[in-house]
Design a protein around this motif. Structure first.
Motif, mmCIF file in Angstrom:
data_model
loop_
_atom_site.group_PDB
_atom_site.id
_atom_site.type_symbol
_atom_site.label_atom_id
_atom_site.label_comp_id
_atom_site.label_asym_id
_atom_site.label_seq_id
_atom_site.Cartn_x
_atom_site.Cartn_y
_atom_site.Cartn_z
ATOM 1 N N UNK A 1 34.049 11.687 -69.509
ATOM 2 C CA UNK A 1 33.747 10.361 -68.949
ATOM 3 C C UNK A 1 32.772 10.457 -67.770
ATOM 4 N N UNK A 2 32.769 11.610 -67.083
ATOM 5 C CA UNK A 2 31.882 11.776 -65.930
ATOM 6 C C UNK A 2 30.468 12.207 -66.332
ATOM 7 N N UNK B 1 36.330 16.964 -72.457
ATOM 8 C CA UNK B 1 36.223 18.249 -71.754
ATOM 9 C C UNK B 1 36.345 18.043 -70.236
ATOM 10 N N UNK B 2 37.273 18.760 -69.630
ATOM 11 C CA UNK B 2 37.467 18.715 -68.166
ATOM 12 C C UNK B 2 37.459 17.275 -67.661
ATOM 13 N N UNK B 3 38.362 16.505 -68.187
ATOM 14 C CA UNK B 3 38.404 15.081 -67.853
ATOM 15 C C UNK B 3 39.852 14.666 -67.627
ATOM 16 N N UNK B 4 40.047 13.647 -66.827
ATOM 17 C CA UNK B 4 41.425 13.161 -66.649
ATOM 18 C C UNK B 4 41.735 12.198 -67.788
ATOM 19 N N UNK B 5 42.964 12.209 -68.215
ATOM 20 C CA UNK B 5 43.352 11.389 -69.366
ATOM 21 C C UNK B 5 43.060 9.914 -69.122
ATOM 22 N N UNK C 1 40.819 8.495 -67.233
ATOM 23 C CA UNK C 1 39.384 8.171 -67.287
ATOM 24 C C UNK C 1 38.856 8.296 -68.717
ATOM 25 N N UNK D 1 43.051 20.633 -73.947
ATOM 26 C CA UNK D 1 44.061 21.234 -73.074
ATOM 27 C C UNK D 1 43.771 22.706 -72.819
ATOM 28 N N UNK D 2 43.790 23.067 -71.561
ATOM 29 C CA UNK D 2 43.528 24.439 -71.111
ATOM 30 C C UNK D 2 42.138 24.918 -71.537
ATOM 31 N N UNK D 3 41.272 23.980 -71.892
ATOM 32 C CA UNK D 3 39.876 24.282 -72.280
ATOM 33 C C UNK D 3 39.793 25.286 -73.425
ATOM 34 N N UNK E 1 36.855 24.285 -76.110
ATOM 35 C CA UNK E 1 35.505 24.484 -75.554
ATOM 36 C C UNK E 1 35.218 25.967 -75.309
#
Lengths: 178, 202
Positions: free
Chosen positions: B99-100, B130-134, B136, B154-156, B159
């Motif tokens: 999202x970012x 990827x590396x995002x808060x649920x 957002x 989860x836990x990357x 990716x």
């Protein structure tokens, strides 16, 4: 008398009502006390966002890291502890988000190997020094053997052959004549 | 002439001792432990180096397997989780996003539009946050009316397997599970249609 008592009871009831309203208004306000940046950064500086290598979360300017700091702020306001918040990020993004790897699993090597290297290196160095100093040590024995060999070699060196002797005598004679 | 030389060499051979045995005739564990430790350390370092230098799986390689826990309401066939093996036989468009990520916003509508057009033709779009808060991620999907299967990484792990270097990245996976193409950065409509049409014709 009855009338006075009724007025007194009404007054007391009103007082309790006001007190209750006051408490209801102040308790949530206290619970929602804003979390300071310092409190957020205290936890953030021990976390690393995977997208920004080598930049701790408290110093990272990206939007992803800002989102993480917001998440920390929310969780702190909900009363979660530092360990709980770190665990939350580890579960979501993996153990690599931690600035200090945990003493568990494969990550244990990070803690153990340097200590092991120092201990083993110190032991090897100590043994080396001990061998150097101790008489009759391996090093001395080796040195002694070499010396013995040299001595033995020179002691057993055969006398020059008669042919060689004649040859040298002739050369010396010629040199003298010249 | 050689005789004296052989005489001097004789003591040397006598002083040579087997490395494995000590004064008591037992095994000398010291050197074995030290060299074993050095070998183990080199193995760990080598493994780390290989891991660090591993690159993204490219076209022609088998797609790394994965299992994705979907967000509530964003599952596939109403399942809470799905794996690449479950999707075998379909064309899979695996999209990593966040999202970012500014560029992800550029392709969000495009991906949703393509999903709606191809979903009945054996194409599955899978979004991996990827590396995002649920919270957002869910807000982002609501903003763009996204309906295709989506879940958090989860836990990357996913990716990491796909060795992505950022977001967005999109992997086009053929029906047989091999990677057909990788797009780094936002996809565009023409290449998306062309790639999917090509994979469907195989």
């Amino acid at each position: 008398m009855n009338h006075t008592f009724r007025r007194f009871a009404t007054g007391i009831s009103l007082l309790f009502l006001l007190l209750a309203i006051f408490l209801l208004a102040t308790v949530p306000a206290a619970a929602q006390e804003p979390v300071s940046d310092d409190e957020v950064n205290e936890i953030a500086r021990n976390l690393y966002c995977p997208t920004c290598e080598n930049t701790p979360l408290d110093a990272c300017p990206t939007q992803a890291c800002q989102d993480w700091r917001d998440e920390i702020r929310v969780q702190l306001s909900e009363g979660r502890t530092r360990q709980e918040i770190e665990q939350y990020f580890v579960e979501r993004h993996g153990a690599r988000v931690l600035a200090q790897p945990r003493f568990e699993g494969f990550d244990m090597l990070v803690w153990i190997l340097p200590i092991l290297a120092v201990v083993v290196g110190g032991f090897i160095f100590w043994r080396y020094l001990r061998d150097l100093r101790a008489p009759g040590s391996e090093a001395d024995e080796r040195l002694g053997d070499d010396t013995a060999m040299m001595a033995q070699g020179s002691a057993q060196k055969p006398p020059p052959a008669p042919d060689e002797d004649d040859y040298i005598s002739r050369i010396e004679k010629e040199v003298r004549e010249e | 002439m050689n005789e004296p030389l052989s005489t001097t060499m004789a003591p040397t051979t006598e002083t040579e001792q087997p490395v494995e045995t000590g004064t008591g005739g037992g095994v000398r564990w010291g050197p074995i432990l030290v060299w074993g430790g050095v070998a183990a350390l080199l193995l760990v370092l080598g493994w780390g180096l290989l891991n660090a230098n591993a690159t993204r799986p490219e076209a022609g390689n088998p797609a790394p397997s994965f299992e994705l826990q979907f967000f509530d309401g964003y599952g596939w066939k109403d399942l809470p989780a799905g794996s690449l093996e479950d999707m075998r036989g379909n064309v899979v468009v695996l999209n990593f996003w966040a999202s970012w990520c500014v560029e992800c916003h550029l392709e969000a509508e495009l991906l949703e539009d393509a999903w709606r057009r191809y979903r009945d033709q054996g194409v599955i779009f899978v979004g991996v946050a990827y590396v995002d808060s649920d919270a957002k991620s869910l807000a982002y999907m609501e903003d763009y009316n996204i309906t295709y299967p989506n879940g958090p990484d989860r836990a990357s792990t996913i990716s990491d397997r796909y060795r992505i270097t950022g977001v967005p990245e999109t992997f086009f996976i053929a029906k047989d599970g091999t990677i057909a193409d990788v797009v780094v950065g936002p996809v565009n409509a023409s290449s998306l249609d062309r790639q999917i049409a090509q994979l469907l014709s195989q």
